[in-house]
Design a protein around this motif. Structure first.
Motif, PDB file in Angstrom:
ATOM      1  N   SER A 116      -9.306   3.773  -6.159  1.00  0.00           N
ATOM      2  CA  SER A 116      -9.690   2.357  -6.446  1.00  0.00           C
ATOM      3  C   SER A 116      -8.470   1.902  -7.289  1.00  0.00           C
ATOM      4  N   SER A 117      -8.619   0.642  -7.636  1.00  0.00           N
ATOM      5  CA  SER A 117      -7.709   0.074  -8.637  1.00  0.00           C
ATOM      6  C   SER A 117      -7.613   0.501  -9.905  1.00  0.00           C
ATOM      7  N   LYS A 118      -8.616   1.393 -10.326  1.00  0.00           N
ATOM      8  CA  LYS A 118      -8.558   2.028 -11.752  1.00  0.00           C
ATOM      9  C   LYS A 118      -7.443   2.924 -11.857  1.00  0.00           C
ATOM     10  N   MET A 119      -6.735   3.279 -10.434  1.00  0.00           N
ATOM     11  CA  MET A 119      -5.775   4.479 -10.662  1.00  0.00           C
ATOM     12  C   MET A 119      -4.388   3.601 -10.689  1.00  0.00           C
ATOM     13  N   GLY A 120      -4.269   2.233 -10.863  1.00  0.00           N
ATOM     14  CA  GLY A 120      -3.326   1.395 -10.955  1.00  0.00           C
ATOM     15  C   GLY A 120      -2.793   0.734  -9.556  1.00  0.00           C
ATOM     16  N   THR A 121      -1.429   0.120  -9.425  1.00  0.00           N
ATOM     17  CA  THR A 121      -1.029  -0.650  -8.329  1.00  0.00           C
ATOM     18  C   THR A 121       0.016   0.147  -7.736  1.00  0.00           C
ATOM     19  N   PHE A 122      -0.403   0.021  -6.337  1.00  0.00           N
ATOM     20  CA  PHE A 122       0.732   0.967  -5.704  1.00  0.00           C
ATOM     21  C   PHE A 122       1.573  -0.047  -4.664  1.00  0.00           C
ATOM     22  N   ASP A 123       2.796   0.210  -4.259  1.00  0.00           N
ATOM     23  CA  ASP A 123       3.493  -0.597  -3.300  1.00  0.00           C
ATOM     24  C   ASP A 123       3.393   0.178  -1.927  1.00  0.00           C
ATOM     25  N   THR A 124       3.210   1.221  -1.729  1.00  0.00           N
ATOM     26  CA  THR A 124       3.055   2.114  -0.433  1.00  0.00           C
ATOM     27  C   THR A 124       1.759   2.955  -0.411  1.00  0.00           C
ATOM     28  N   ILE A 125       1.019   3.016   0.458  1.00  0.00           N
ATOM     29  CA  ILE A 125       0.004   3.874   0.740  1.00  0.00           C
ATOM     30  C   ILE A 125       0.296   4.844   2.105  1.00  0.00           C
ATOM     31  N   LEU A 126       0.384   6.122   1.852  1.00  0.00           N
ATOM     32  CA  LEU A 126       0.943   7.046   2.862  1.00  0.00           C
ATOM     33  C   LEU A 126      -0.129   7.619   3.578  1.00  0.00           C
ATOM     34  N   MET A 127      -0.401   7.747   4.747  1.00  0.00           N
ATOM     35  CA  MET A 127      -1.461   8.558   5.361  1.00  0.00           C
ATOM     36  C   MET A 127      -0.811   9.380   6.450  1.00  0.00           C
ATOM     37  N   MET A 128       0.131  10.087   6.214  1.00  0.00           N
ATOM     38  CA  MET A 128       0.829  10.950   7.138  1.00  0.00           C
ATOM     39  C   MET A 128       0.305  12.079   7.649  1.00  0.00           C
ATOM     40  N   GLY A 129       0.632  12.895   8.738  1.00  0.00           N
ATOM     41  CA  GLY A 129      -0.308  14.038   9.350  1.00  0.00           C
ATOM     42  C   GLY A 129      -1.377  13.874   9.592  1.00  0.00           C
ATOM     43  N   HIS A 130      -1.375  12.404  10.634  1.00  0.00           N
ATOM     44  CA  HIS A 130      -2.556  12.104  11.192  1.00  0.00           C
ATOM     45  C   HIS A 130      -3.657  11.820  10.215  1.00  0.00           C
ATOM     46  N   ASN A 131      -3.103  11.477   8.880  1.00  0.00           N
ATOM     47  CA  ASN A 131      -4.246  11.254   7.768  1.00  0.00           C
ATOM     48  C   ASN A 131      -5.025   9.892   7.910  1.00  0.00           C
ATOM     49  N   PHE A 132      -4.532   8.940   8.905  1.00  0.00           N
ATOM     50  CA  PHE A 132      -5.449   7.678   8.908  1.00  0.00           C
ATOM     51  C   PHE A 132      -6.961   8.313   9.267  1.00  0.00           C
ATOM     52  N   GLY A 133      -6.958   9.304  10.096  1.00  0.00           N
ATOM     53  CA  GLY A 133      -8.196   9.991  10.347  1.00  0.00           C
ATOM     54  C   GLY A 133      -9.006  10.325   9.433  1.00  0.00           C
ATOM     55  N   PHE A 208      -9.392   9.497  15.111  1.00  0.00           N
ATOM     56  CA  PHE A 208      -8.216   9.329  16.137  1.00  0.00           C
ATOM     57  C   PHE A 208      -8.613   7.726  16.844  1.00  0.00           C
ATOM     58  N   VAL A 209      -7.504   7.062  16.883  1.00  0.00           N
ATOM     59  CA  VAL A 209      -7.586   5.841  17.429  1.00  0.00           C
ATOM     60  C   VAL A 209      -6.348   5.434  18.306  1.00  0.00           C
ATOM     61  N   ASP A 230       6.443   5.352  17.663  1.00  0.00           N
ATOM     62  CA  ASP A 230       6.073   6.416  18.505  1.00  0.00           C
ATOM     63  C   ASP A 230       6.699   7.451  18.364  1.00  0.00           C
ATOM     64  N   ALA A 231       5.705   8.665  18.547  1.00  0.00           N
ATOM     65  CA  ALA A 231       6.217  10.279  18.583  1.00  0.00           C
ATOM     66  C   ALA A 231       6.682  10.220  19.914  1.00  0.00           C
ATOM     67  N   ALA A 232       7.733  11.396  20.031  1.00  0.00           N
ATOM     68  CA  ALA A 232       8.145  11.451  21.387  1.00  0.00           C
ATOM     69  C   ALA A 232       7.468  12.678  21.921  1.00  0.00           C
ATOM     70  N   ASN A 233       6.894  12.219  23.296  1.00  0.00           N
ATOM     71  CA  ASN A 233       6.323  13.192  24.168  1.00  0.00           C
ATOM     72  C   ASN A 233       4.902  13.724  23.757  1.00  0.00           C
ATOM     73  N   THR A 234       4.407  12.926  22.668  1.00  0.00           N
ATOM     74  CA  THR A 234       3.189  13.245  22.298  1.00  0.00           C
ATOM     75  C   THR A 234       2.275  11.828  22.140  1.00  0.00           C
ATOM     76  N   PRO A 235       0.722  12.114  22.062  1.00  0.00           N
ATOM     77  CA  PRO A 235       0.206  10.584  21.612  1.00  0.00           C
ATOM     78  C   PRO A 235       0.162  10.042  20.465  1.00  0.00           C
ATOM     79  N   THR A 236       0.937  10.941  19.512  1.00  0.00           N
ATOM     80  CA  THR A 236       0.920  10.529  18.078  1.00  0.00           C
ATOM     81  C   THR A 236       1.842   9.324  17.716  1.00  0.00           C
TER      82      THR A 236
END
Length: 247
Positions: A116-133, A208-209, A230-236
């Motif tokens: 939440s915003s109680k943690m402060g303000t961010f410029d970037t949110i990272l969801m790598m490692g398929h972590n949009f999941g 996964f979407v 796009d990743a090379a040769n994968t659906p990622t």
């Protein structure tokens, strides 16, 4: 927070960090079990060994960074080395312990739904490692995206890695897609748990979407797709998300 018996992922990471080779076991609710020795290796990979799409995604990281589901910390440690103020978060206590032992300055045990915003303000949110999941499902994804908007700057970006579930010919995966649709779930909404030695996580949803599904989720949220990597040769792929212009 996971208790020790539930922290299978964290035990796997910490053991690997301490020199014990191991195997990642992922179980799907339809009894499909996948094992991988590459999983632990990838979680600790140095930047030079990353896939090209992952390196390209890091170019978009600016300012203060929130790494959601930071695992062993490879992305946030790299960005910290580049001079960014980075906060790594994970639900796994031992994953956070691993990150700190590897040199991450700021790390927090917290589930994605409590960010939440109680943690402060961010410029970037990272969801790598398929972590949009980690958004879990369609409804929660939209709720979280609105929540993320309230804790980021107007020029913030979300760097979200995921995988198109439809790029498969595996009959077991296709049958699972249909099983999901029959009960009103998205095709790529997986019900999983991680096993390691005597440790087992609770069941959790992981989404996964496809690109059209990503864009559908973003409708009526403050976010839009700037571009895809796009990743090379994968659906990622990685979706670089930016905020819509205010009316």
């Amino acid at each position: 927070m996971l208790n020790d018996n539930q922290d299978a992922y964290g035990h796997l990471l910490l053991d690997y960090h301490n020199g014990r080779e191991n195997v990642e076991i992922v179980e799907r609710e339809d009894r499909l079990i996948n094992t991988s020795r590459l999983g632990p290796l990838n979680y600790f990979a140095e930047y030079a060994d990353w896939a090209e799409h992952q390196k390209l995604a890091m170019v978009d990281a600016t300012g203060r960074v929130l790494d959601i589901g930071c695992g062993a910390g490879r992305h946030c440690l790299y960005l910290q080395e580049q001079g960014h103020d980075v906060l790594g978060t994970d639900i796994s206590p031992l994953a956070i312990q691993t990150c700190k032992s590897r040199g991450l300055k700021n790390a927090l045990i917290i589930p994605i739904t409590q960010l939440s915003s109680k943690m402060g303000t961010f410029d970037t949110i990272l969801m790598m490692g398929h972590n949009f999941g980690l958004v879990g499902n369609y409804k929660r994804a939209r709720w979280l995206l609105k929540r993320f908007a309230a804790m980021t700057t107007d020029t913030a970006k979300i760097i979200a890695e995921t995988m198109d579930p439809y790029q498969t010919t595996e009959q077991g995966h296709l049958a699972y897609h249909q099983f999901n649709r029959d009960r009103g779930r998205m095709s790529g909404q997986l019900r999983l748990r991680i096993r390691y030695r005597q440790y087992i996580t609770p069941w959790f949803d992981y989404l996964f979407v496809s690109k059209p599904e990503m864009e559908d989720i973003l409708k009526e949220t403050p976010w839009q797709v700037e571009r895809y990597i796009d990743a090379a040769n994968t659906p990622t792929y990685v979706a670089i998300l930016t905020k819509r212009a205010r009316p």
